[in-house]
Design a protein around this motif. Structure first.
Motif, PDB file in Angstrom:
ATOM      1  N   LEU A  27       0.859  -1.181   0.000  1.00 10.24           N
ATOM      2  CA  LEU A  27       0.000   0.000   0.000  1.00 10.24           C
ATOM      3  C   LEU A  27       0.897   1.233   0.000  1.00 10.24           C
ATOM      4  O   LEU A  27       1.672   1.445   0.940  1.00 10.24           O
ATOM      5  N   ILE A  28       0.800   2.034  -1.049  1.00  9.95           N
ATOM      6  CA  ILE A  28       1.630   3.228  -1.187  1.00  9.95           C
ATOM      7  C   ILE A  28       0.715   4.447  -1.140  1.00  9.95           C
ATOM      8  O   ILE A  28      -0.236   4.545  -1.925  1.00  9.95           O
ATOM      9  N   TYR A  29       1.008   5.377  -0.231  1.00 14.50           N
ATOM     10  CA  TYR A  29       0.258   6.633  -0.188  1.00 14.50           C
ATOM     11  C   TYR A  29       1.225   7.801  -0.340  1.00 14.50           C
ATOM     12  O   TYR A  29       2.221   7.908   0.391  1.00 14.50           O
ATOM     13  N   VAL A  30       0.914   8.698  -1.285  1.00 15.05           N
ATOM     14  CA  VAL A  30       1.675   9.929  -1.482  1.00 15.05           C
ATOM     15  C   VAL A  30       0.673  11.071  -1.513  1.00 15.05           C
ATOM     16  O   VAL A  30      -0.202  11.109  -2.388  1.00 15.05           O
ATOM     17  N   GLY A  31       0.769  11.978  -0.565  1.00 14.26           N
ATOM     18  CA  GLY A  31      -0.182  13.083  -0.513  1.00 14.26           C
ATOM     19  C   GLY A  31      -0.031  13.883   0.761  1.00 14.26           C
ATOM     20  O   GLY A  31       1.005  13.838   1.424  1.00 14.26           O
ATOM     21  N   HIS A  32      -1.079  14.628   1.106  1.00 12.46           N
ATOM     22  CA  HIS A  32      -1.061  15.483   2.289  1.00 12.46           C
ATOM     23  C   HIS A  32      -1.442  14.703   3.540  1.00 12.46           C
ATOM     24  O   HIS A  32      -2.399  13.932   3.537  1.00 12.46           O
TER      25      HIS A  32
END
Length: 566
Positions: free
Chosen positions: A120-125
């Protein structure tokens, strides 16, 4: 008859080996990338969508089936249309839909006896709400601490889940990722820290932060610094023991080494990584399928290497020690630029296999204090076995194993191995029943998996080129394969085979045969990898259970095989 029945059962087991638990795990990924925030005080990120594209390309190159949720800006839609063709927006509804699809795939894999890993990859605020609760921003919604696990991690039902988070905000050329607030930092860390993972022993996590609680983007990378470093490690930069897999200890040590000399505040980063407690050595990625790879051999004069595509997008960076061999598995491009701080060279896809050519002088263009700090400090420390062992000695990670050579532990180059490989060659063996000096003929095999387990199917047809007393022999066999094979450019192996054979004997004026022969043999030898080809040299011995003169008997067999594979 009883002996032949037992043999048939064993042959069936070997022929069904591809369905056995020895098969490598199935790896899938969900990448969520979102530029904007629901907090009007936070400006939109510049490169979260680019990171989403690069994460997707990288994971697919590494053999991971990847789903992308992203709301790409106009430039990214123009330059990355192919990758974005199947992407969907990063809404909570689409997250739930993607998780449901992954869960169905996981259940199907489990029914086939396969283990499953989901990245699970999350890129954001990252931010906190009015009550101080941490959340990650989605398009039109939020993913808070509870939802992160109950709606994303837990429903997957995977054997292992690996979480990589680059939660961020933007500011200037080097954009800050994450709100610089101690309370926000503590809350966001709490989503991923050990106390959350303690009740989920199958979950591991990796994320980074700076002294001020931020992580960063860099326009030179057109990506987040942390995401870029992690991808470089997974592509092979972190594979310190050269087995093709990247474990948490390797990735954490590589990222720490790569960021260690970035001294400027507030862009100094530190990495946090927690391996799944159920299996601390569980790799995030394993041996990659065959594809574009750049081998940086030991003794190469250049230490700091960057790889970019024709459009100037940075794909990978490494800082290697002189004695360290590194194999980078690169996303497919028509051409690549390989750069050092002072030199560069352009390589086409076809030229990658020829190794690194002579580099030409280049001009440095990065300017400004933030860019200078990153350029000087990022990937400044060589990553090798010595650094890795020092890092692991002061951490809680379980170290990787190193292969032995002549009694000395040496790092080996990572050999990209194919999960599906054809081989064809020549077999020469003892003739059935000793009725001819020998028999010979073609053989073909289809093998699955990679080091250390291999399995597949083999067929061979042999005949007697030198008939004795007018007696001609033919033998056709189909067998299941199950074996163990080492990694590296020269890999020893041992393999068991069992299955069905047909033996036919042509006497002058009469033909006899047995179409129900059970055959089993054990083979061993070496597999030599030469660029895109492989050569297998093996010797084998075994037995045919056949009927001759009206009675069952065991007929010994022995021979050699030389095969060429791709």
């Amino acid at each position: 008859m009883r002996l032949r029945l037992c043999g048939a059962v064993l042959a069936a087991a070997l022929l069904l080996a591809p369905l056995a638990s020895a098969a490598p795990p199935v790896r899938r990924a969900l990448v969520i990338a979102h530029n904007t925030s629901d907090d009007p005080s936070l400006p939109a990120l510049r490169y979260a969508d680019d990171d989403g594209v690069l994460w997707t390309e990288t994971l697919r190159r590494l053999g991971v089936e990847t789903t992308l949720l992203v709301d790409a800006d106009e430039e990214t839609r123009r330059t990355d249309a192919a990758v974005l063709s199947g992407a969907r927006p990063p809404t909570l509804e689409e997250v739930s839909r993607a998780v449901a699809a992954l869960r169905e795939d996981v259940q199907a894999d489990r029914a086939r006896g396969r283990q499953t890993d989901v990245l699970l990859i999350y890129v954001g605020h990252g931010n906190t709400d009015a009550l101080g609760r941490a959340y990650f921003t989605l398009l039109g919604s939020r993913l808070d601490r509870a939802a992160f696990y109950t709606r994303l991690v837990d429903p997957l039902g995977a054997d292992f889940v690996h979480v990589v988070v680059d939660a961020c905000r933007a500011s200037g050329v080097v954009g800050s990722r994450g709100k610089p607030d101690v309370a926000v930092l503590a809350e966001l860390r709490g989503v991923l820290e050990r106390e959350q993972l303690a009740t989920r022993p199958h979950v591991g996590a990796t994320f980074a932060e700076s002294d001020s609680g931020e992580t960063h983007e860099w326009s030179r990378l057109r990506a987040g610094v942390f995401s870029h470093v992690v991808r470089s490690g997974l592509m092979g930069g972190a594979d310190v023991n050269g087995d093709g897999a990247v474990e948490y200890s390797e990735l954490a040590a590589f990222v720490t080494a790569s960021l260690q000399e970035v001294k400027a505040v507030p862009i100094r980063l530190s990495v946090h990584a927690y391996a799944p407690s159920r299996e601390p050595r569980r790799p995030l990625v394993d041996s990659a399928p065959r594809g574009p790879s750049l081998l940086l051999p030991a003794g190469l004069e250049h230490a700091r290497i960057s790889v970019e595509d024709e459009g100037g997008r940075r794909l990978a960076d490494v800082r290697r020690a002189g004695h360290q061999t590194v194999a980078l598995r690169l996303p497919p491009r028509e051409s690549y630029w390989v750069r050092t701080p002072t030199a560069e060279a352009r390589l086409t896809l076809a030229q990658l296999g020829d190794g690194l050519p002579r580099l030409n002088p280049r001009e440095l263009r990065e300017r400004g204090p933030a860019e200078d700090a990153l350029r000087r400090g990022l990937f400044a420390i060589p990553f090798d076995r010595g650094y890795y062992e020092q890092y692991v000695a002061t951490s809680s990670f379980v170290p990787v194993d190193f292969p032995h050579e002549a009694g000395v532990l040496l790092p080996q180059p990572a050999e990209p191995t194919s999960v599906l490989a054809w081989e064809a060659g020549l077999v020469t063996q003892r003739a059935p029943l000793g009725l001819s000096p020998f028999v010979t003929g073609p053989g073909v095999a289809l093998r699955f998996g990679g080091a250390p387990y291999t399995f597949g199917v083999r067929a061979a047809y042999v005949f007697s080129p030198l008939p004795r007393d007018g007696v001609a022999l033919q033998r056709l066999s189909v067998q299941g394969l199950l074996g163990l094979q080492a990694s590296g450019p020269v890999a020893p192996f041992i393999e068991a085979a069992g299955g069905w054979s047909l033996v036919r004997v042509n006497y002058p004026g009469i033909t006899q045969g047995d179409p129900t022969v059970f055959s089993i043999h054990l083979s061993g030898g070496m597999v030599v990898h030469q660029e895109r080809l492989r050569v297998r040299v093996a010797g084998f011995f075994g037995v045919d259970l056949l009927t001759a003169d009206g009675r069952e008997r065991g007929d010994p067999l022995a021979g050699v095989e030389v095969a060429l594979g791709y």
